[in-house]
Design a protein around this motif. Sequence first.
Motif: not given
Length: 187
Positions: A134-137, A153-159, A168-169, A184-187
């Motif tokens: 969800k967020h990273t520099d 920070t991940l979508e669950t709020g864990a860092e 991000t994303g 990484r997971v390839n989408s």
Amino acid sequence: MASTSDFKNGLVLNIDNQLWSIIEFQHVKPGKGPAFVRTKLKNVLSGKVVDKTFNAGVKVDTATVDRRDMTYLYHDGSDYVFMDGDTYDQISISEATVGDGARFLLENMQVQVATHEGAPLYVELPVTVELEVKHTDPGLQGDRSTGGTKPATLETGAEISVPLFINTGDKLKVDSRDGNYLGRVNS
């Protein structure tokens, strides 16, 4: 009741009103003296690991631990609500019982819930979970995959710590036991 000859990995023993799971065991028959069984036991609630030796043929109380696949529904105050996919029964489990794995729980995630006499003992997440950043520099020019790490920070709020090239994303594979970045997971 079970004899030491019935020991197997994963068997849960009731010793002094505490539940202990057998991690590993070894039957030993020395040249002199009686045979015995050397075990490594893990406390089901605290996770403490101890070594214990039993004389061969000794009877030990066993506990029935029911492990069921359940779906995580939502977080309600200090409890987490799970649903049994077969019976559609819902069960509320406290934050203390869910433990550190709660950092990686996503709604509708399949987990295993272990209960003993109707009381939840622990919640076991899949070993790897796929979560979105969800967020990273942003990484700087010249950053390489073998370089350092940065917080994300991940979508669950864990860092967690991730390599500098993660943005991000991105969707990541994370080890739910220790929170390590796996890829990484390839989408």
